[in-house]
Enzyme design. Structure first.
Site, PDB file in Angstrom:
ATOM      1  N   ASP A 187      38.855  46.683  44.083  1.00 34.73           N
ATOM      2  CA  ASP A 187      38.966  45.367  43.458  1.00 34.73           C
ATOM      3  C   ASP A 187      39.855  44.509  44.356  1.00 34.73           C
ATOM      4  OD1 ASP A 187      39.293  43.192  41.756  1.00 34.73           O
ATOM      5  OD2 ASP A 187      40.759  44.202  40.497  1.00 34.73           O
ATOM      6  N   GLU A 221      43.049  35.430  43.092  1.00 35.72           N
ATOM      7  CA  GLU A 221      42.341  35.821  41.871  1.00 35.72           C
ATOM      8  C   GLU A 221      43.188  36.681  40.964  1.00 35.72           C
ATOM      9  OE1 GLU A 221      39.755  38.042  39.100  1.00 35.72           O
ATOM     10  OE2 GLU A 221      41.157  38.824  40.612  1.00 35.72           O
ATOM     11  N   ASP A 242      32.655  40.796  41.731  1.00 38.74           N
ATOM     12  CA  ASP A 242      33.914  41.484  41.486  1.00 38.74           C
ATOM     13  C   ASP A 242      33.574  42.860  40.922  1.00 38.74           C
ATOM     14  OD1 ASP A 242      36.645  41.977  41.137  1.00 38.74           O
ATOM     15  OD2 ASP A 242      37.034  39.937  40.485  1.00 38.74           O
ATOM     16  N   HIS A 322      42.437  48.939  38.765  1.00 36.88           N
ATOM     17  CA  HIS A 322      43.867  48.621  38.916  1.00 36.88           C
ATOM     18  C   HIS A 322      44.737  49.873  38.936  1.00 36.88           C
ATOM     19  CE1 HIS A 322      43.925  44.038  37.918  1.00 36.88           C
ATOM     20  NE2 HIS A 322      42.968  44.373  38.763  1.00 36.88           N
TER      21      HIS A 322
END
Length: 350
Positions: A187, A221, A242, A322
């Site tokens: 990401d 972003e 994304d 994440h």
């Protein structure tokens, strides 16, 4: 639509190994500009530091824009502690357990860099036992153990480290024989690599696009406002590329291109979503439609900024977003195929 998968994977690996936490993306943007120059794609650098590339199409009146972001999660030095360690403030949305034990890099204002490890303040089981395991993994309870001989705050300051210095995480890029790509910052550097793969394909095949198409590589972003400006006049369709979110209750997996129907900002444009689904089915591209409950994209940021466009969101399925992320090369390929099918399509939603 024969994309070079090797090029996409190699481009991702290169990008992932260039530290670029939100707020400190100059070096990675320089690489982006160099690669666009090599591919003979014209571009401009925006005041915010993003890069906007343009491929002219047959129709210049109505235009498309695709975006992916090259900024990543990271941290800053919040405090130099009396024990010679660093307290952090996080950049982007993640928790301490996602980076506990991770190697990191501290970049000083004068360009020097030091390595370290992110640990909890009660990491040793031989000292803290269950007290350490029960400790919340928040920025308040995490610290950087610097790989230098420092015993106090003055020793750290003597290295040139100060409050506000950027801290980036070791991506640890690994490509397995079974086709998995394991790394931090999939990401969204994987999507940036996919867009470059599409540009490379257009150059090598000398393909003419039906509509002028812009590629916006955004750089803010992760903090909410990467792609909400510098959108050229004439843009009517805005597609964010994304990651697709994987988890309990999700249809997205590590092999598909995920098409987002709704995220925390609300539904994406229904007509554009149907168009993307139709393109995937017509081109035998493995896809899944999903809802991302805790997510927002540059496309939704553009709408909040007041742009009059239809917006969509697609991306490769990425596990453990994440955190210690993983995807498969099939997801990269399927996403690239849908990107190409979309920009080559003569059909506009508006």
């Amino acid at each position: 639509m024969n994309l070079s998968l090797n090029y996409i994977v190699e481009t991702f690996s290169t990008l992932a190994n260039i530290p670029s936490p939100s707020g400190n993306t100059t070096k990675v943007m320089e690489w982006v500009e160099q690669e666009l120059t090599r591919l003979d794609v014209p571009f401009v650098r925006t005041n915010k530091g993003a890069v906007l590339a343009t491929v002219r199409g047959t129709n210049d009146e109505k235009q498309r824009l695709l975006t992916a972001h090259v900024d990543t999660l990271g941290a800053m030095v919040k405090e130099i502690k009396s024990n010679g360690r660093l307290k952090l403030t996080f950049i982007g949305g993640f928790t301490g357990h996602a980076v506990e034990g991770e190697y990191c890099r501290i970049e000083t204002m004068n360009g020097q860099a030091y390595t370290g490890t992110i640990v909890s303040t009660k990491a040793s089981v031989h000292v803290y036992s269950s007290e350490g395991t029960k400790q919340e993994r928040t920025a308040e309870n995490m610290e950087v153990r610097i790989d230098a001989k420092v015993k106090n705050a003055d020793d750290v300051k003597a290295l040139g480290i100060s409050v506000g210095d950027f801290v980036s995480f070791d991506p640890r890029v690994t490509v397995t024989d079974s086709g998995f790509v394991k790394s931090r910052h999939l990401d969204d550097k994987a999507s940036v690599a996919i867009l470059f793969g599409a540009l490379k394909h257009l150059k090598e095949t000398n393909t003419q696009l039906p509509y002028t198409t812009h590629i916006l590589i955004s750089n803010n972003e992760e903090i909410g406002y990467g792609g909400n400006s510098s959108i050229p006049e004439g843009t009517v369709e805005y597609l964010a590329v994304d990651m697709g979110a994987i988890g309990t209750g999700q249809t997205t997996d590590e092999y598909c291109v995920s098409i987002c129907a709704k995220d925390s900002t609300g539904p994406y444009h229904y007509g554009l979503r149907k168009h993307l689904v139709n393109l995937a089915e017509a081109n035998d591209i493995y896809y899944q439609v999903d809802i991302y409950p805790f997510y927002g994209s540059d496309a939704s940021a553009a709408l909040r900024a007041g742009y009059d466009v239809v917006h969509g969101l697609i991306g490769p399925g990425v596990d453990a977003s994440h955190s210690h992320e993983r995807t498969h090369q099939e997801a990269l390929e399927n996403t690239g195929k849908l990107v190409l099918a979309y920009i080559l399509s003569p059909e506009l939603v508006v």
